[in-house]
Design an enzyme around this catalytic site. Structure first.
Site, short mmCIF file in Angstrom:
data_model
loop_
_atom_site.label_atom_id
_atom_site.label_comp_id
_atom_site.label_asym_id
_atom_site.label_seq_id
_atom_site.Cartn_x
_atom_site.Cartn_y
_atom_site.Cartn_z
N ARG A 135 12.62 -18.42 13.29
CA ARG A 135 11.08 -18.42 13.86
C ARG A 135 10.62 -19.81 13.92
O ARG A 135 10.10 -20.15 14.86
CB ARG A 135 10.43 -17.46 13.08
CG ARG A 135 10.48 -16.07 13.20
CD ARG A 135 9.66 -15.36 12.37
NE ARG A 135 9.77 -13.67 12.83
CZ ARG A 135 9.14 -12.78 12.34
NH1 ARG A 135 8.23 -12.97 11.18
NH2 ARG A 135 9.33 -11.68 12.57
N GLY A 169 5.06 -5.30 12.10
CA GLY A 169 5.89 -4.36 13.11
C GLY A 169 6.75 -3.35 12.50
O GLY A 169 7.70 -2.50 13.12
N GLY A 170 6.65 -3.50 11.17
CA GLY A 170 7.28 -2.33 10.59
C GLY A 170 8.66 -2.39 10.24
O GLY A 170 9.72 -1.46 9.84
N THR A 187 0.21 -5.45 5.84
CA THR A 187 1.46 -4.35 5.85
C THR A 187 1.07 -3.40 6.90
O THR A 187 2.12 -3.28 7.84
CB THR A 187 1.55 -4.04 4.52
OG1 THR A 187 1.77 -4.81 3.54
CG2 THR A 187 2.69 -3.03 4.56
P1 ADP Z 1 1.38 -7.78 0.86
O1 ADP Z 1 2.28 -7.50 2.00
O2 ADP Z 1 1.46 -8.77 0.10
O3 ADP Z 1 1.04 -6.63 0.19
P2 ADP Z 1 -1.43 -7.38 2.40
O4 ADP Z 1 -1.95 -8.31 3.24
O5 ADP Z 1 -0.52 -6.09 2.86
O6 ADP Z 1 -0.15 -8.29 1.44
O7 ADP Z 1 -2.15 -6.91 1.55
C1 ADP Z 1 -3.13 -7.60 0.61
C2 ADP Z 1 -4.47 -6.62 0.54
O8 ADP Z 1 -5.21 -7.31 -0.49
C3 ADP Z 1 -5.29 -6.62 1.74
O9 ADP Z 1 -5.59 -5.20 2.02
C4 ADP Z 1 -6.45 -7.46 1.23
O10 ADP Z 1 -7.55 -7.00 2.01
C5 ADP Z 1 -6.57 -7.22 -0.15
N1 ADP Z 1 -7.34 -8.32 -0.96
C6 ADP Z 1 -7.25 -9.64 -0.82
N2 ADP Z 1 -8.10 -10.07 -1.31
C7 ADP Z 1 -8.81 -9.24 -2.20
C8 ADP Z 1 -9.80 -9.28 -3.41
N3 ADP Z 1 -10.33 -10.63 -3.56
N4 ADP Z 1 -9.84 -8.19 -3.69
C9 ADP Z 1 -9.44 -7.00 -3.37
N5 ADP Z 1 -8.68 -6.97 -2.48
C10 ADP Z 1 -8.47 -7.92 -1.96
#
Ligand code: ADP
Length: 584
Positions: free
Chosen positions: A417, A188-189, A184
């Site tokens: 896309r 690109g926001g 997130t």
């Molecule tokens: P979304 O857009 O669905 O919120 P993101 O990629 O922005 O997804 O955020 C998912 C977050 O979950 C990331 O910061 C990632 O590091 C975290 N994450 C992934 N696997 C684990 C885990 N096993 N334990 C804790 N955090 C996790």
């Protein structure tokens, strides 16, 4: 800039001189003198420019490290700027890990500290030695309880946490990385939401039905209609919810590559930092506890109900976290997990670049599957047509054209896309140039990158005329001019042979910009199957009690192709629903 260079040269000379000068006085005699006490400046390159800091030492110890100047992006670089100096002081050692996801800033900070310590007469080789002590015997089991445990502090996890805390719940969020934000904060926001009034005032016609149709049909009707409806109906309210916590969006409503329509609201702060800083501040106010560097490893199930999570912290201490009301999985996608992505799409091998942060490894999918969760649409993995890491002058599509290395347009740029990527991959070297003119180029792009710096790095090519641009990108001038003339004529008629529908400015005002781009693995549209309340469903279609999921870890919302700008509303809308429902 020149000033900077001169300063850097002068500093290098000082460092070289002091190295020669102090080499003999380094501590070899057994006394405790490690440094010449005082304050020393170190400077090195970060992501957006130089990082300048001051290191204070006495004869035995590194006492303090202050960051004096930097141009790094707030939110994205904080852990590297804050935690690395702290850890170096704590360990009295330079043997610290870089913060993954903020590698360039981390390396800059470590290098600047190293230079300062060198100047202070420190023995850098000694300071870089990894201490051999193994403290595995000291591992503890930490037990904690809350109403709600959220796994993952990205957009969906933090929205769920804030929404649950609004209901008075005590919430603990686990985040395996040293920083919050996941994909997130690196996005690109762009946020799609139908806002009929605001769009009308800008001459744009739109409706919820249109957003629904474009999302559903743009995903080849493979999504769950009920979830798509919730997404498009809830996105404006989700935006207002963020705004109620102080988030700022630009007034002008635009479009991004693959959005298919002009309904994209652009966050005012760089990249996804506005979303994450807003949600973090809201969470802080509501008492949400975030455990960084804490990786969830397993769901705890008792009497057919998910009651908590097992986790591991940075020092390998084990944690057992119980959520009286339930657990929300918001761990994001799996585009950075080559093994998992090739299991579903064999062609997406390790050599294919990804825009994702290194933590996007599908952990929530694995944990969910272990407790019987059903998966949906795992084979739908989106490539972003405009990598490298989105760093170009813009992600706007109405004012952009794509040309191949022969200087010709090859598709309507406002296409989906997946169709764009298919077409790009048929062009020479699987690359294309995005061409823009000065009308929409600002000092910084949507990610907060400074365009002048991107030009200096050679990522963006700038030219005062089409002729010069053609020369710089080695394309026949006549062909490029003809392509642009034809496009400008099409802008007047709002019609071209590719059936483009989004028209705005002609490409006519110098300077002109070109960015070489290519597809990269970007968004995994499949994942845990959820119902309208974001409850996770089992393979037999039953609700897994106590378990909720939101964001990129879920499937069924985007179908076979996600619209550009639909991911952030997905995380906010469904994150909020998860937070509210888990408390109920
Ligand atoms: P979304 O857009 O669905 O919120 P993101 O990629 O922005 O997804 O955020 C998912 C977050 O979950 C990331 O910061 C990632 O590091 C975290 N994450 C992934 N696997 C684990 C885990 N096993 N334990 C804790 N955090 C996790």
């Amino acid at each position: 800039m020149k000033k900077f260079k001169k300063l850097a040269m002068a500093m290098t000379l000082i460092f070289m001189f002091s190295l020669v000068g102090c080499g003999g006085s380094e501590n070899t005699s057994g006394d405790k003198t490690k440094f010449k006490s005082g304050k020393y400046i170190g400077e090195a390159k970060g992501h957006n420019g130089n990082i300048k800091l001051e290191v204070e030492v006495d004869e035995e110890k590194i006492k303090d490290i202050k960051i004096l100047e930097h141009k790094e992006t707030k939110g994205l670089s904080d852990p590297a700027l804050n935690d690395i100096p702290k850890e170096i002081i704590e360990k009295q050692s330079l043997a610290v890990d870089v913060i993954s996801g903020a590698t360039v800033t981390s390396n800059g900070v470590i290098e600047a500290i190293t230079l300062a310590l060198k100047n202070a007469g420190g023995n850098i080789d000694e300071l870089k030695k990894v201490s051999g002590s193994d403290d595995s015997s000291k591992k503890e089991l930490v037990k904690k309880e809350a109403d709600v445990i959220v796994i993952g502090a990205g957009g969906a996890g933090m929205s769920a946490a804030v929404a649950a805390a609004e209901e008075g719940a005590k919430v603990i969020v686990l985040e395996k990385m040293p920083m919050i934000g996941g994909n997130t904060i690196r996005s690109g926001g762009a946020y799609n939401a139908v806002d009929v009034e605001a769009q009308k005032a800008q001459g744009i016609e739109d409706s919820i039905d249109k957003h629904f149709k474009q999302t559903f049909e743009g995903g080849d009707k493979k999504a769950d209609e009920k979830l798509v409806k919730i997404l498009v109906e809830g996105s404006l309210e989700g935006k207002k919810w963020l705004q109620s916590y102080g988030m700022k969006f630009n007034e002008k409503i635009g479009s991004v590559v693959g959005s298919l329509w002009t309904r994209t609201h652009q966050a005012s702060d760089a990249a996804g930092t506005g979303y994450m800083n807003t949600l973090k501040e809201a969470g802080d106010k509501l008492g949400v506890e975030i455990l960084l560097n804490t990786k969830a490893t397993e769901l705890i199930v008792e009497n057919d109900r998910v009651v908590g999570v097992k986790a591991e912290d940075k020092d390998k201490n084990l944690l057992e976290l119980r959520g009286k009301k339930g657990v929300v999985i918001a761990t994001g996608g799996f585009a950075a997990n080559v093994e998992m992505r090739t299991k579903y799409v064999p062609s997406l091998t390790a050599d294919k670049p990804t825009t994702n942060h290194p933590g996007a490894t599908g952990d929530g999918i694995v944990m969910g599957e272990k407790v019987g969760a059903d998966l949906v649409g795992m084979e739908h993995i989106q490539l972003l047509p405009m990598a490298i890491e989105l760093t170009g002058p813009t992600i706007n599509v109405e004012n952009s054209i794509f040309i191949n290395k022969e200087g010709k347009r090859f598709i309507n740029e406002d296409n989906r896309r997946d169709k764009l990527c298919e077409a790009i991959m048929k062009q020479k070297d699987g690359q294309y140039y995005m061409i823009n003119d000065s009308q929409i180029i600002k000092e910084k792009n949507e990610l907060g990158d400074n365009i002048e710096e991107l030009i200096q790095k050679g990522v963006v090519i700038k030219a005062d005329s089409i002729k010069e641009l053609a020369e710089k990108i080695k394309i026949d001038e006549k062909v490029l001019q003809e392509t642009i003339n034809e496009f400008n004529k099409a802008v007047e008629n709002k019609k071209d042979s590719f059936n483009r529908t989004l028209w705005k400015n002609k490409i006519e005002k110098a300077p002109y910009y070109a960015t070489l781009r290519h597809p990269a693995v970007h968004h995994t549209m499949g994942g845990l199957k959820i119902n309208e309340k974001t409850q996770v469903l089992s393979k037999s279609g039953e609700i897994i009690q106590g378990l909720y999921a939101a964001g990129e870890v879920t499937g069924g919302i985007h179908g076979g192709n996600r619209l550009g700008g639909n991911a952030l509303p997905d995380t906010i809308v469904f994150g909020k629903i998860a937070g509210k429902n888990v408390v109920k």
